[in-house]
Scaffold this motif. Structure first.
Motif, short mmCIF file in Angstrom:
data_model
loop_
_atom_site.label_atom_id
_atom_site.label_comp_id
_atom_site.label_asym_id
_atom_site.label_seq_id
_atom_site.Cartn_x
_atom_site.Cartn_y
_atom_site.Cartn_z
N GLY A 178 0.79 -1.22 0.00
CA GLY A 178 0.00 0.00 0.00
C GLY A 178 0.82 1.27 0.00
N GLU A 179 0.43 2.17 0.85
CA GLU A 179 1.00 3.51 0.87
C GLU A 179 2.50 3.49 1.11
OE1 GLU A 179 0.63 7.67 3.41
OE2 GLU A 179 -0.64 5.95 3.87
N SER A 180 2.97 2.63 1.99
CA SER A 180 4.40 2.61 2.30
C SER A 180 5.23 2.23 1.09
CB SER A 180 4.68 1.63 3.45
OG SER A 180 4.10 2.08 4.65
N GLU A 181 4.77 1.25 0.31
CA GLU A 181 5.52 0.82 -0.86
C GLU A 181 5.55 1.93 -1.91
OE1 GLU A 181 4.85 -2.55 -4.16
OE2 GLU A 181 5.41 -3.30 -2.18
N LEU A 182 4.44 2.61 -2.10
CA LEU A 182 4.41 3.73 -3.04
C LEU A 182 5.36 4.84 -2.58
CD1 LEU A 182 0.61 4.03 -3.88
CD2 LEU A 182 2.43 3.14 -5.34
N LEU A 183 5.40 5.07 -1.27
CA LEU A 183 6.30 6.09 -0.73
C LEU A 183 7.75 5.73 -1.00
CD1 LEU A 183 6.61 8.70 0.91
CD2 LEU A 183 6.61 7.29 2.99
N VAL A 184 8.10 4.46 -0.85
CA VAL A 184 9.47 4.01 -1.13
C VAL A 184 9.84 4.31 -2.58
CG1 VAL A 184 10.98 2.01 -1.35
CG2 VAL A 184 9.53 2.25 0.67
N LEU A 189 12.69 7.55 -6.67
CA LEU A 189 12.66 8.43 -7.84
C LEU A 189 13.23 9.81 -7.50
CD1 LEU A 189 9.17 7.60 -9.37
CD2 LEU A 189 11.39 7.12 -10.38
N ALA A 190 12.85 10.32 -6.32
CA ALA A 190 13.35 11.62 -5.89
C ALA A 190 14.87 11.58 -5.69
CB ALA A 190 12.66 12.06 -4.61
N GLU A 192 17.02 9.70 -7.32
CA GLU A 192 17.66 9.69 -8.63
C GLU A 192 17.60 11.07 -9.28
OE1 GLU A 192 19.45 7.32 -9.85
OE2 GLU A 192 18.98 6.04 -8.13
N GLU A 193 16.51 11.78 -9.06
CA GLU A 193 16.32 13.06 -9.72
C GLU A 193 17.09 14.19 -9.05
OE1 GLU A 193 12.67 16.06 -11.08
OE2 GLU A 193 12.24 14.10 -10.17
N HIS A 194 17.24 14.14 -7.73
CA HIS A 194 17.72 15.32 -7.01
C HIS A 194 19.09 15.18 -6.35
CE1 HIS A 194 13.97 17.47 -7.60
NE2 HIS A 194 13.31 16.39 -7.19
N ILE A 195 19.61 13.97 -6.16
CA ILE A 195 20.97 13.82 -5.65
C ILE A 195 21.94 14.33 -6.72
CG2 ILE A 195 22.77 12.07 -5.22
CD1 ILE A 195 21.13 12.42 -2.75
N ALA A 205 11.54 14.97 2.42
CA ALA A 205 10.18 14.89 2.97
C ALA A 205 9.31 16.00 2.41
CB ALA A 205 10.23 14.96 4.50
N GLU A 206 9.88 17.20 2.30
CA GLU A 206 9.12 18.33 1.76
C GLU A 206 8.79 18.10 0.29
OE1 GLU A 206 9.53 23.20 1.27
OE2 GLU A 206 11.01 22.06 2.43
N LEU A 207 9.75 17.56 -0.47
CA LEU A 207 9.50 17.27 -1.89
C LEU A 207 8.35 16.28 -2.06
CD1 LEU A 207 13.11 16.91 -3.36
CD2 LEU A 207 11.38 18.53 -4.12
N LEU A 208 8.27 15.31 -1.15
CA LEU A 208 7.26 14.26 -1.25
C LEU A 208 5.96 14.63 -0.55
CD1 LEU A 208 9.58 11.17 -0.65
CD2 LEU A 208 8.75 12.06 -2.83
N GLY A 209 5.93 15.79 0.14
CA GLY A 209 4.72 16.22 0.80
C GLY A 209 4.35 15.43 2.02
N VAL A 210 5.36 14.92 2.75
CA VAL A 210 5.11 14.16 3.97
C VAL A 210 6.03 14.68 5.07
CG1 VAL A 210 4.40 12.08 2.72
CG2 VAL A 210 6.81 12.37 3.39
N SER A 211 5.79 14.26 6.31
CA SER A 211 6.67 14.64 7.41
C SER A 211 7.89 13.73 7.43
CB SER A 211 5.92 14.54 8.74
OG SER A 211 5.65 13.17 9.03
#
Length: 291
Positions: A178-184, A189-190, A192-195, A205-211
């Protein structure tokens, strides 16, 4: 685009070409290089070796290979090689990069503990041939809905590869969490894109909209590791890539990876590898010369 007149090429979305077309257009695959997109390479005939980051694999007739964004890779052919290359961006496959549910079902796209290569039997190879031949037919047409058709062929191919990887490991597909796997998957992806522009847990966390807490809990639930551990792991890989494949000084690499100073970078690298960046670079270059 004229250079892809025999294949498909939609910049920033996807492409399809034969290996022969790629070579005619001057793509030197013998030199280590990397992309910001995924590539699926289908070897119909041939034999040789391919290096992906720090690992090497043998390819032969009827081989499928995944190359992920950011991976340094190079080819060494030992016989005439024929086949196809299909590339695509994460955004194109997922349609909406904020909810990459499709990517979450394809963990083999991010090979960590799994070799990104499949050697197929005759029946399996025949099915993959059919998919690529139909995909190639699309290149000869100029009709509405081409992007949707291309996405469809890619999803058929990736879904079949998912079954092949599961069969190879002699385990059924792991049920989604569920949600945890999608978050992973969103976190990966983040990464790969931002490092290395983004390296702090709070920034991701801010990029993904979570705490931060939600991010760490979700990652630990699925991977057993915290966000900072995964960031450090990815930073270490990026450091190794640059030490091995660039002429930058160690200090330049340290600053590019956003370390405060080269000595801090050296302590970080030694903590995870047991050697300094300079020793690692020297030993790896000697191995490459010897090999």
């Amino acid at each position: 685009m004229a250079s892809y007149r025999q294949g498909l090429h939609q910049p920033g979305k996807y492409h399809l070409m034969t290996l022969a077309e790629s070579e005619r257009e001057g793509h030197d695959r013998h030199v280590p290089h990397r992309h910001d997109f995924f590539e699926i390479v289908w070897i119909q005939r041939g034999h040789g070796h391919v290096s992906c980051d720090l690992n090497g694999f043998e390819y032969r007739t009827n081989t499928l290979l995944i190359v992920s964004p950011g991976q340094f890779h190079a080819w060494r052919r030992e016989s005439e090689t024929e086949g196809f290359i299909a590339g695509f961006s994460p955004d194109f496959l997922a349609v909406n990069s904020e909810h990459p549910g499709l990517l979450a079902k394809m963990p083999f796209l991010y090979p960590e503990n799994l070799d990104p290569i499949l050697h197929l039997d005759r029946v399996e190879a025949g099915r993959v041939d059919q998919i690529f031949e139909q995909f190639q037919d699309l290149a000869r047409q100029d009709a509405p809905g081409r992007d949707d058709l291309a996405r469809g062929f890619l999803l058929v191919l990736l879904s079949y590869m998912r079954q092949l990887f599961a069969h190879r490991n002699q385990t059924a597909d792991t049920p989604t969490r569920g949600e945890s796997e999608l978050l992973v998957q969103r976190f990966r992806l983040a990464l790969e894109e931002h490092i290395p522009e983004v390296v702090e847990v709070g920034e991701f966390a801010e990029l993904l909209g979570v705490s931060r807490t939600h991010l760490n809990n979700g990652l630990r639930r699925c991977t057993g590791r915290s966000a900072s551990e995964l960031i450090h792991e990815r930073m270490l890989l990026e450091a190794k890539r640059r030490l091995l494949h660039s002429s930058l000084t160690i200090a330049e690499i340290a600053y590019e990876l956003r370390f405060q100073d080269p000595s801090y970078f050296g302590r970080f690298f030694r903590k995870y590898t047991g050697v300094t960046p300079g020793v690692y670079r020297g030993s790896m270059q000697q191995e490459l010369l010897a090999g």
